[in-house]
Design an enzyme around this catalytic site. Structure first.
Site, PDB file in Angstrom:
ATOM      1  CG  ASP A   1      -0.911  -7.995  10.088  1.00 34.07           C
ATOM      2  OD1 ASP A   1      -0.614  -9.010   9.437  1.00 34.07           O
ATOM      3  OD2 ASP A   1      -0.694  -6.847   9.672  1.00 34.07           O
TER       4      ASP A   1
ATOM      5  NE  ARG B   1      -2.424   1.278   3.582  1.00 35.37           N
ATOM      6  CZ  ARG B   1      -3.164   1.440   4.670  1.00 35.37           C
ATOM      7  NH1 ARG B   1      -4.481   1.323   4.583  1.00 35.37           N
ATOM      8  NH2 ARG B   1      -2.604   1.666   5.832  1.00 35.37           N
TER       9      ARG B   1
ATOM     10  CB  THR C   1      -2.094   7.207  -3.255  1.00 37.68           C
ATOM     11  OG1 THR C   1      -1.513   5.890  -3.332  1.00 37.68           O
ATOM     12  CG2 THR C   1      -1.155   8.213  -3.905  1.00 37.68           C
TER      13      THR C   1
ATOM     14  CG  ASP D   1       2.475  -8.888  11.485  1.00 34.42           C
ATOM     15  OD1 ASP D   1       3.394  -9.042  10.670  1.00 34.42           O
ATOM     16  OD2 ASP D   1       2.058  -7.763  11.832  1.00 34.42           O
TER      17      ASP D   1
END
Length: 208
Positions: A199, A103, A107, A202
């Site tokens: 997550d 990502r 933006t 993770d």
């Protein structure tokens, strides 16, 4: 197309283990794989079989079989890799492609950094794999890329989805069926699914 949810007591039980913050890496990976197998089972209910002749120990027999070569699995790196082992238990001869996205922090849009697909991907039915459907950005970008390569039949398989991600997917790709084990409440201000499981990447790879 309406999303399809695995509504089953065993899935609910396994999800409760995934959500538990005390579940270790080994068990977390194993349960992701187990649920992925069940998702693939559900996603192949409409599979078209081909007539074939086999020989049983007693006689020739006309039956039907799946042309596994018509399928490809595309995990979104890195967390999507955790679903591959469970999926290939169902269709072991399917081809596997990979797409890597990150990502852009300015933006917030997904940026592709890796893309490798099997030959003639446009002729295959493709299952896109990612444990979490949060904002839908990575899933939409992946499907955009596959459609650019001519893929016409795509399904998206995930463990947990947020309503926001489902809405975004259905707006951009209404032809792509979504299969998930659960739809959670919402996204928080950091785009994490609530209640979710943290997550996924993770926890799968033990990086936190």
């Amino acid at each position: 197309m309406k999303e399809i949810i695995l509504n089953h007591p065993l899935v609910t039980h396994k999800l409760s283990i995934l959500r538990n913050k005390n579940t270790g890496t080994k068990e977390f990976r194993e349960i992701i794989s187990e649920i992925s197998t069940l998702l693939c089972y559900e996603a192949t209910k409409d599979a078209v079989l081909e007539k074939t002749i086999i020989e049983t120990p007693l006689e020739k027999y006309e039956t039907e079989s799946l042309n596994e070569d018509k399928y490809a699995f595309v995990p979104i790196l890195r967390a999507g890799m955790s679903m591959v082992d469970g999926i290939i238990k169902v269709i072991p001869n399917a081809k596997i492609g990979h797409i890597g996205l990150y990502r852009n922090e300015e933006t917030l849009e997904p940026v592709e950094y890796y893309y490798k697909m099997p030959d003639k991907i446009e002729n295959r039915e493709v299952f896109v794999l990612d444990p979490m459907l949060a904002t839908g950005g990575s899933a939409i970008a992946t499907i955009n890329r596959l459609k650019k390569d001519g893929v016409k039949k795509i399904k998206f398989l995930c463990i947990i989805a947020a309503p926001e991600g489902i809405k975004a997917m259905q707006e951009k790709h209404p032809d792509v069926q979504i299969y998930c084990a659960a739809i959670d409440e919402k996204l928080n201000e950091h785009a994490y699914i609530i209640p979710g499981l943290g997550d996924a990447g993770d926890r799968i790879f033990g990086t936190k």
